[in-house]
Design a protein around this motif. Structure first.
Motif, PDB file in Angstrom:
ATOM      1  N   THR A  62       5.901  -0.245  -2.855  1.00 37.54           N
ATOM      2  CA  THR A  62       6.783  -0.604  -3.949  1.00 37.54           C
ATOM      3  C   THR A  62       6.113  -0.147  -5.233  1.00 37.54           C
ATOM      4  N   ASP A  63       6.784  -0.325  -6.341  1.00 37.31           N
ATOM      5  CA  ASP A  63       6.282   0.255  -7.583  1.00 37.31           C
ATOM      6  C   ASP A  63       5.305  -0.613  -8.365  1.00 37.31           C
ATOM      7  N   SER A  64       4.984  -1.828  -7.856  1.00 34.76           N
ATOM      8  CA  SER A  64       4.080  -2.679  -8.636  1.00 34.76           C
ATOM      9  C   SER A  64       3.362  -3.692  -7.752  1.00 34.76           C
ATOM     10  N   PRO A  65       2.213  -4.186  -8.215  1.00 28.94           N
ATOM     11  CA  PRO A  65       1.540  -5.265  -7.493  1.00 28.94           C
ATOM     12  C   PRO A  65       2.417  -6.519  -7.372  1.00 28.94           C
ATOM     13  N   ALA A  66       3.216  -6.799  -8.384  1.00 27.01           N
ATOM     14  CA  ALA A  66       4.118  -7.953  -8.313  1.00 27.01           C
ATOM     15  C   ALA A  66       5.121  -7.778  -7.176  1.00 27.01           C
ATOM     16  N   GLY A  67       5.576  -6.554  -6.960  1.00 28.66           N
ATOM     17  CA  GLY A  67       6.480  -6.284  -5.846  1.00 28.66           C
ATOM     18  C   GLY A  67       5.820  -6.556  -4.504  1.00 28.66           C
ATOM     19  N   VAL A  68       4.538  -6.196  -4.399  1.00 28.29           N
ATOM     20  CA  VAL A  68       3.786  -6.493  -3.173  1.00 28.29           C
ATOM     21  C   VAL A  68       3.677  -8.002  -2.988  1.00 28.29           C
ATOM     22  N   ASP A  69       3.313  -8.717  -4.065  1.00 24.61           N
ATOM     23  CA  ASP A  69       3.167 -10.170  -3.982  1.00 24.61           C
ATOM     24  C   ASP A  69       4.490 -10.836  -3.594  1.00 24.61           C
ATOM     25  N   ASN A  70       5.590 -10.404  -4.188  1.00 27.11           N
ATOM     26  CA  ASN A  70       6.900 -10.973  -3.870  1.00 27.11           C
ATOM     27  C   ASN A  70       7.286 -10.698  -2.425  1.00 27.11           C
ATOM     28  N   THR A  71       7.036  -9.487  -1.957  1.00 23.86           N
ATOM     29  CA  THR A  71       7.361  -9.135  -0.575  1.00 23.86           C
ATOM     30  C   THR A  71       6.502  -9.935   0.396  1.00 23.86           C
ATOM     31  N   TYR A  72       5.212 -10.059   0.078  1.00 29.08           N
ATOM     32  CA  TYR A  72       4.299 -10.843   0.906  1.00 29.08           C
ATOM     33  C   TYR A  72       4.839 -12.269   1.068  1.00 29.08           C
ATOM     34  N   ALA A  73       5.177 -12.906  -0.027  1.00 33.89           N
ATOM     35  CA  ALA A  73       5.677 -14.286   0.004  1.00 33.89           C
ATOM     36  C   ALA A  73       6.981 -14.377   0.795  1.00 33.89           C
ATOM     37  N   GLU A  74       7.864 -13.419   0.606  1.00 34.64           N
ATOM     38  CA  GLU A  74       9.144 -13.435   1.309  1.00 34.64           C
ATOM     39  C   GLU A  74       8.962 -13.282   2.818  1.00 34.64           C
ATOM     40  N   VAL A  75       8.143 -12.323   3.232  1.00 37.22           N
ATOM     41  CA  VAL A  75       7.958 -12.081   4.664  1.00 37.22           C
ATOM     42  C   VAL A  75       7.241 -13.258   5.329  1.00 37.22           C
ATOM     43  N   VAL A  76       6.202 -13.797   4.683  1.00 35.54           N
ATOM     44  CA  VAL A  76       5.492 -14.951   5.245  1.00 35.54           C
ATOM     45  C   VAL A  76       6.441 -16.149   5.336  1.00 35.54           C
ATOM     46  N   GLY A  77       7.277 -16.307   4.326  1.00 34.38           N
ATOM     47  CA  GLY A  77       8.236 -17.405   4.337  1.00 34.38           C
ATOM     48  C   GLY A  77       9.277 -17.282   5.440  1.00 34.38           C
ATOM     49  N   ARG A  78       9.755 -16.075   5.668  1.00 37.45           N
ATOM     50  CA  ARG A  78      10.789 -15.852   6.679  1.00 37.45           C
ATOM     51  C   ARG A  78      10.229 -15.766   8.090  1.00 37.45           C
ATOM     52  N   PHE A  79       9.020 -15.248   8.236  1.00 40.38           N
ATOM     53  CA  PHE A  79       8.437 -15.014   9.556  1.00 40.38           C
ATOM     54  C   PHE A  79       6.997 -15.524   9.605  1.00 40.38           C
ATOM     55  N   PRO A  80       6.790 -16.815   9.482  1.00 38.67           N
ATOM     56  CA  PRO A  80       5.423 -17.338   9.361  1.00 38.67           C
ATOM     57  C   PRO A  80       4.540 -17.093  10.579  1.00 38.67           C
ATOM     58  N   LYS A  81       5.098 -16.933  11.753  1.00 41.44           N
ATOM     59  CA  LYS A  81       4.285 -16.739  12.960  1.00 41.44           C
ATOM     60  C   LYS A  81       4.331 -15.310  13.473  1.00 41.44           C
ATOM     61  N   GLN A  82       4.986 -14.425  12.777  1.00 35.64           N
ATOM     62  CA  GLN A  82       5.161 -13.083  13.303  1.00 35.64           C
ATOM     63  C   GLN A  82       4.139 -12.069  12.796  1.00 35.64           C
ATOM     64  N   PRO A  83       4.334 -11.470  11.617  1.00 35.19           N
ATOM     65  CA  PRO A  83       3.400 -10.411  11.220  1.00 35.19           C
ATOM     66  C   PRO A  83       2.120 -10.951  10.615  1.00 35.19           C
ATOM     67  N   THR A  84       1.109 -10.135  10.672  1.00 30.86           N
ATOM     68  CA  THR A  84      -0.128 -10.400   9.950  1.00 30.86           C
ATOM     69  C   THR A  84      -0.095  -9.521   8.719  1.00 30.86           C
ATOM     70  N   LEU A  85      -0.111 -10.121   7.562  1.00 34.39           N
ATOM     71  CA  LEU A  85       0.003  -9.377   6.315  1.00 34.39           C
ATOM     72  C   LEU A  85      -1.338  -9.293   5.622  1.00 34.39           C
ATOM     73  N   ARG A  86      -1.561  -8.184   4.958  1.00 38.80           N
ATOM     74  CA  ARG A  86      -2.785  -7.997   4.201  1.00 38.80           C
ATOM     75  C   ARG A  86      -2.429  -7.278   2.916  1.00 38.80           C
ATOM     76  N   ARG A  87      -2.822  -7.838   1.806  1.00 39.25           N
ATOM     77  CA  ARG A  87      -2.522  -7.238   0.509  1.00 39.25           C
ATOM     78  C   ARG A  87      -3.744  -6.516  -0.031  1.00 39.25           C
ATOM     79  N   GLY A  88      -4.394  -5.746   0.775  1.00 38.85           N
ATOM     80  CA  GLY A  88      -5.578  -5.039   0.331  1.00 38.85           C
ATOM     81  C   GLY A  88      -5.439  -3.560   0.574  1.00 38.85           C
ATOM     82  N   THR A  89      -6.572  -2.909   0.568  1.00 41.98           N
ATOM     83  CA  THR A  89      -6.548  -1.481   0.806  1.00 41.98           C
ATOM     84  C   THR A  89      -6.604  -1.203   2.291  1.00 41.98           C
TER      85      THR A  89
END
Length: 130
Positions: free
Chosen positions: A79-106
């Motif tokens: 996405t075009d910004s770190p805020a977009g990453v943070d928003n997507t992270y929160a949305e995916v964890v909220g919708r699928f808490p037991k499914q994906p493993t998310l990492r907001r790093g390099t």
């Protein structure tokens, strides 16, 4: 916010054999790169398909154990910004808490969450099932 699916990562014990396999499937994978630390090819549409040997993953994830069975594929969206990453992270964890493993790093070959003029913000996802 618009996400662009842009990365698929494969961890392998034998990079050369994996590249050969995907080359046999018609992908333009480089030859003679069995000892590389990271390989990427761009697929039609701009999605990157990448291979990392176990040693590369262990370099940034100490204690990594090569998985057996399903769940060995990871991918990233940009996405075009770190805020977009943070928003997507929160949305995916909220919708699928037991499914994906998310990492907001390099991730090798993928830009991190702080974009520069030539980078985009990236959210790395590892799926539990293939």
């Amino acid at each position: 916010m618009t996400l662009t699916f842009n990365f698929i990562g494969i961890v392998t014990r034998d990079l050369g054999a994996s590249l050969d396999f995907y080359r046999a499937l018609g992908l333009d994978t480089p030859e003679g790169q069995g000892s590389a630390n990271h390989i990427e090819v761009e697929l039609p549409g701009g999605v990157k398909l990448a291979w990392d040997p176990v040693s590369t993953i262990e370099s940034f994830q100490p204690g990594y154990e090569f998985p057996t069975g399903p769940g060995r594929i990871s991918f990233a969206v940009e996405t075009d910004s770190p805020a977009g990453v943070d928003n997507t992270y929160a949305e995916v964890v909220g919708r699928f808490p037991k499914q994906p493993t998310l990492r907001r790093g390099t991730h090798p070959g993928v830009s991190g969450t702080r974009p520069s003029a030539t980078q985009t913000a990236t959210l790395c996802i590892s799926t539990p099932h293939s």
